[in-house]
Write an enzyme that holds these catalytic residues in place. Sequence first.
Site, PDB file in Angstrom:
ATOM      1  N   ALA A  28    -116.072-138.977  11.383  1.00 13.64           N
ATOM      2  CA  ALA A  28    -114.722-138.611  10.922  1.00 13.64           C
ATOM      3  C   ALA A  28    -114.596-137.166  10.466  1.00 13.64           C
ATOM      4  CB  ALA A  28    -114.302-139.537   9.781  1.00 13.64           C
ATOM      5  N   SER A  29    -115.604-136.347  10.729  1.00 11.88           N
ATOM      6  CA  SER A  29    -115.532-134.957  10.274  1.00 11.88           C
ATOM      7  C   SER A  29    -114.647-134.098  11.162  1.00 11.88           C
ATOM      8  CB  SER A  29    -116.936-134.347  10.194  1.00 11.88           C
ATOM      9  OG  SER A  29    -117.569-134.365  11.458  1.00 11.88           O
ATOM     10  N   ARG A  30    -114.338-134.601  12.362  1.00 11.23           N
ATOM     11  CA  ARG A  30    -113.507-133.817  13.288  1.00 11.23           C
ATOM     12  C   ARG A  30    -112.914-134.739  14.354  1.00 11.23           C
ATOM     13  NH1 ARG A  30    -118.891-132.361  14.900  1.00 11.23           N
ATOM     14  NH2 ARG A  30    -118.780-130.515  13.586  1.00 11.23           N
ATOM     15  N   GLY A  31    -112.075-134.182  15.193  1.00 12.58           N
ATOM     16  CA  GLY A  31    -111.588-134.874  16.376  1.00 12.58           C
ATOM     17  C   GLY A  31    -110.833-136.161  16.106  1.00 12.58           C
ATOM     18  N   ILE A  32    -111.080-137.156  16.945  1.00 10.58           N
ATOM     19  CA  ILE A  32    -110.362-138.425  16.877  1.00 10.58           C
ATOM     20  C   ILE A  32    -110.604-139.132  15.544  1.00 10.58           C
ATOM     21  CG2 ILE A  32    -110.296-140.760  17.835  1.00 10.58           C
ATOM     22  CD1 ILE A  32    -110.699-139.440  20.617  1.00 10.58           C
ATOM     23  N   TYR A 188    -124.189-143.502  30.267  1.00  5.10           N
ATOM     24  CA  TYR A 188    -123.072-143.376  29.333  1.00  5.10           C
ATOM     25  C   TYR A 188    -122.201-144.633  29.349  1.00  5.10           C
ATOM     26  CZ  TYR A 188    -118.631-141.852  27.316  1.00  5.10           C
ATOM     27  OH  TYR A 188    -117.490-141.763  26.568  1.00  5.10           O
TER      28      TYR A 188
END
Length: 370
Positions: A28-32, A188
């Site tokens: 949760a530090s960046r982006g979505i 992936y």
Amino acid sequence: MAAAATAVASHLFCCRKLAGCTVFITGASRGIGKAIALKAAKDGANIVIAAKTTQAHPKLPGTIYTAAEEIEAAGGKALPCIVDVRDEQQISNAVEKAVEKFGGSAEVDYLKTGIDVLVNNASAISLTNTLETPTKRVDLMMNVNTRGTYLTSKACIPHLKKSKIAHILNLSPPLNLNPLWFKQHCAYTIAKYGMSMCVLGMAEEFKGEIAVNALWPKTAIHTAAMDMLGGSGIESQCRKVDIIADAAYSILKKPKSFTGNFIIDENILKEEGIKDFDVYAIKPGAGTKLKEELQPPSKPPSGAVKETFRIVKASLSDDLVKATQAVYQFELSGKLKPTMAFMSGKLKIKGNMALAIKLEKLMSQMQAKL
């Protein structure tokens, strides 16, 4: 456009469903992940930022501490926790801290659970084929995506079972066994499908106690990681992270009986009454959908193919070749974007998805000349 954005926000935030809830979000530090956190924070939620980044990366801005500042500015409470989801002890420590900090802070008794919502967002990606995927990259994807999701869910479930909200949301795709989705990036896909299989199994295992669902975008989403993958200019083909945040919020508003679903962001927002999706586009009006748009080939005018290749050749340079470092093989039929052509196997590339995105950028630059 601003009015449309306001209308979307007011429509989705009318009930403040997550006020006082504790939302544990990995990555949760960046982006979505951060976008979902900020959405919940506007309701007055408590956010546990479970991520690794404590110092800003030159190309990936944002840390757990800067995210915490933004969350509190948005109206929520934040608990930044250093968590590598490959480390079970770090996960357990973060869960304990969340319960200790937020378990008794809610004004309403049924929210005194410590954790009400888990969002499994942390993920590792390498869109490379089998022979070009190093073993340590395979291990990273399996351990972060599948194992990390499983372990974080396992640690949160005893607390989620006490909550009347009780949701687990995994950022993972619908399970589709069409070989198309495996052939270009097998490792992936296996790793992401592992997250989706957690949804399948846990939704049934905890039916009536915890809602477990998956959310996946219909289009490419613009993040700093996408910039690193596709290079500058890729954002014009993407949507904002806001669409995932809005879709996640729509899911988390639903009762526990809404479980075991594999949801596409655009579909659930249409159910919410959203009609104008240009509000989510980085470049409104641009083609953002990464899907096949094949049309029957028409016979080109005399000399058109030769002229096309003449223009392409004229656009090439030593610097461009060095920057791209790829060999492309084309099947000249129909109309198909390079990224989707690569994913479907209709464009052969010696390399990975990043090269397809580079090609898409190159073709957009040459479009005016063609």
